[in-house]
Design an enzyme around this catalytic site. Sequence first.
Site, PDB file in Angstrom:
ATOM      1  N   ASP A 339       0.825  -1.215   0.000  1.00  0.00           N
ATOM      2  CA  ASP A 339       0.000   0.000   0.000  1.00  0.00           C
ATOM      3  C   ASP A 339       0.855   1.260   0.000  1.00  0.00           C
ATOM      4  OD1 ASP A 339       0.826  -0.901   2.582  1.00  0.00           O
ATOM      5  OD2 ASP A 339      -0.404   0.667   3.498  1.00  0.00           O
ATOM      6  N   GLU A 340       0.276   2.308  -0.531  1.00  0.00           N
ATOM      7  CA  GLU A 340       0.807   3.675  -0.434  1.00  0.00           C
ATOM      8  C   GLU A 340       2.314   3.776  -0.691  1.00  0.00           C
ATOM      9  OE1 GLU A 340      -2.020   5.649   2.912  1.00  0.00           O
ATOM     10  OE2 GLU A 340      -0.524   4.269   3.653  1.00  0.00           O
TER      11      GLU A 340
HETATM   12  C1  NGO Z   1      -4.156   3.260   5.512  1.00  0.00           C
HETATM   13  C2  NGO Z   1      -2.648   3.113   5.519  1.00  0.00           C
HETATM   14  C3  NGO Z   1      -2.100   2.774   6.897  1.00  0.00           C
HETATM   15  C4  NGO Z   1      -2.721   3.664   7.958  1.00  0.00           C
HETATM   16  C5  NGO Z   1      -4.218   3.544   7.899  1.00  0.00           C
HETATM   17  C6  NGO Z   1      -4.875   4.434   8.929  1.00  0.00           C
HETATM   18  C7  NGO Z   1      -3.590   1.316   4.549  1.00  0.00           C
HETATM   19  C8  NGO Z   1      -3.763   0.031   3.874  1.00  0.00           C
HETATM   20  N1  NGO Z   1      -2.479   2.007   4.610  1.00  0.00           N
HETATM   21  O1  NGO Z   1      -4.561   1.910   5.251  1.00  0.00           O
HETATM   22  O2  NGO Z   1      -0.709   2.916   6.874  1.00  0.00           O
HETATM   23  O3  NGO Z   1      -2.262   3.263   9.221  1.00  0.00           O
HETATM   24  O4  NGO Z   1      -4.727   3.866   6.632  1.00  0.00           O
HETATM   25  O5  NGO Z   1      -6.257   4.418   8.897  1.00  0.00           O
END
Ligand code: NGO
Length: 526
Positions: A339-340
């Site tokens: 993710d991200e």
């Molecule tokens: C997102 C992020 C996380 C955060 C979270 C907080 C995902 C998959 N990546 O979810 O790093 O902790 O939000 O709500």
Amino acid sequence: MIKKKQYFSITALLIFTMLYAQLSLSAKPLSDLSKADIIPKPVLITSTGGYFSLEAAAGIFIRGESAELKEIGQYLADKLNPSTGFGIKVKTTDKIPGSGNIYLTLNENNSNAKLGDEGYELIITKSQVLLSANKPAGLFRGIQSIRQLLPAKIELTSKQPGPWQIATGTITDYPAYSYRGTMLDVARHFFGVEDVEKIIDYIAFYKMNALHLHLSDDQGWRIEIKSWPELTKHGGSTQVGGGKGGYYSQEQYSSIVRYAKDRYITIVPEIDMPGHINAALSSYAELNCNGKATDLYTGIEVGFSTLCTNLDITYKFIDEVVGELVAITPGPYIHIGGDESHSTKREDYIPFINRIQKIVLAHGKKVLGWDDIAIASLEPNAVAQHWSNIKNAEMAVQKGAKILMSPAKRAYLDMQYDKSTKLGLHWAAYVEADSSYIWDPATLIPGVGQNNILGIEAALWTETITNMDEMEYMLFPRLPGCAEIGWTPSSERSWNEYKVRLGHQAERFNAMGINYFQSKLVPWTK
Ligand code: NGO
């Protein structure tokens, strides 16, 4: 001779007693099984109008000498004995036990096909409680129903007065989805083995079967990797806000795996990559493109770190980490995060995810990843965990992957309930008890139907959560609702009916010592 005044007060007392009896009966109709407050709501309940009474002479009988069944029976005995004070024992038998007992039995050759691996049938008569299932997991799930059918004080650990009665009838029950999980972020704040075990007990109570541990992130590395010791020694030494962090030794991790397995729960470990990786980059200079270790990080911003995707050592590192993790993880999945990865170029991200999937497969496991991985080529059996971008979920399905549903607006239990909630975040939404419950995984995303969905997972991220009390406050009362979404067919669910059943759980939450958010939307009965 009774004086007029005395006569009046006796009549008043009689009327009062009758009214009181009437009231307490209507408050808790002991003998109507169909009104039972079980969460998740069972698929089918029929009531026969009487009740079974658990007495001191009761035994828990199992058929045959199976060690596994004995353990399941003992689990039930351990739940019943402290509060009843009965000293109920587990006994083996080859015939149906006599009156007053609980009998746990496996169906011959999985003969009740619709129950599947986790379903169960509970037949309660005035003389016995008969729990049957195709598999031990089904018996374990059924035991959670027996617990919830008994008065809430059964959950207390000190001796309580009875009676211990269960309404008679039949429950036939099995889950809608095969994967029903909770994710716990132990990277942002670290939680020790005992806390994790408590969470496992909670999710077991609501018939969930997976605990996903988010074991690494920018702020901390939480699992011992013997070939890369600095990951925990250095990378595990802090957390959000600068506390001392912590990590699980492989032995401790294995004890969590065993504790979960005894409750028919699979541990799904996650190593988040190529982003969310600062703890590792800080522990080993050679993992950085510029050869310099980064500083430890204790903030909560995301998306600034990335593995160096064109270094060979990156893949050696991942292969060794995954190898050690697989050796202590009996479950089928390794979660690769994904993710991200805002600091990884798309043209680097795609081949990286493709290569990591091959590493996981080579170690004999299936791949799970956040839905961002959908832009890569997904391996057969890969599962994308939907959290935010519905396009990714649609793309993953088109590529043949299954979806694990954790939509942030519904299933992220780190989201604040409303404006007044002090803990948690609200980047996705405020998620009150109702909005966390009122959704159907199979209709949320066009093109992603029940057949494409592996199951649902509630997620507890812990940027703002530092201890058990705070975890409980965010989990309850939303967690039971998530469990019900995964178990009970959506056609059988309605918020108006559910909120009453949930309200009746207050007494149980209190008996279990759970610190829950007293949502005004729920008619709590204490
Ligand atoms: C997102 C992020 C996380 C955060 C979270 C907080 C995902 C998959 N990546 O979810 O790093 O902790 O939000 O709500």
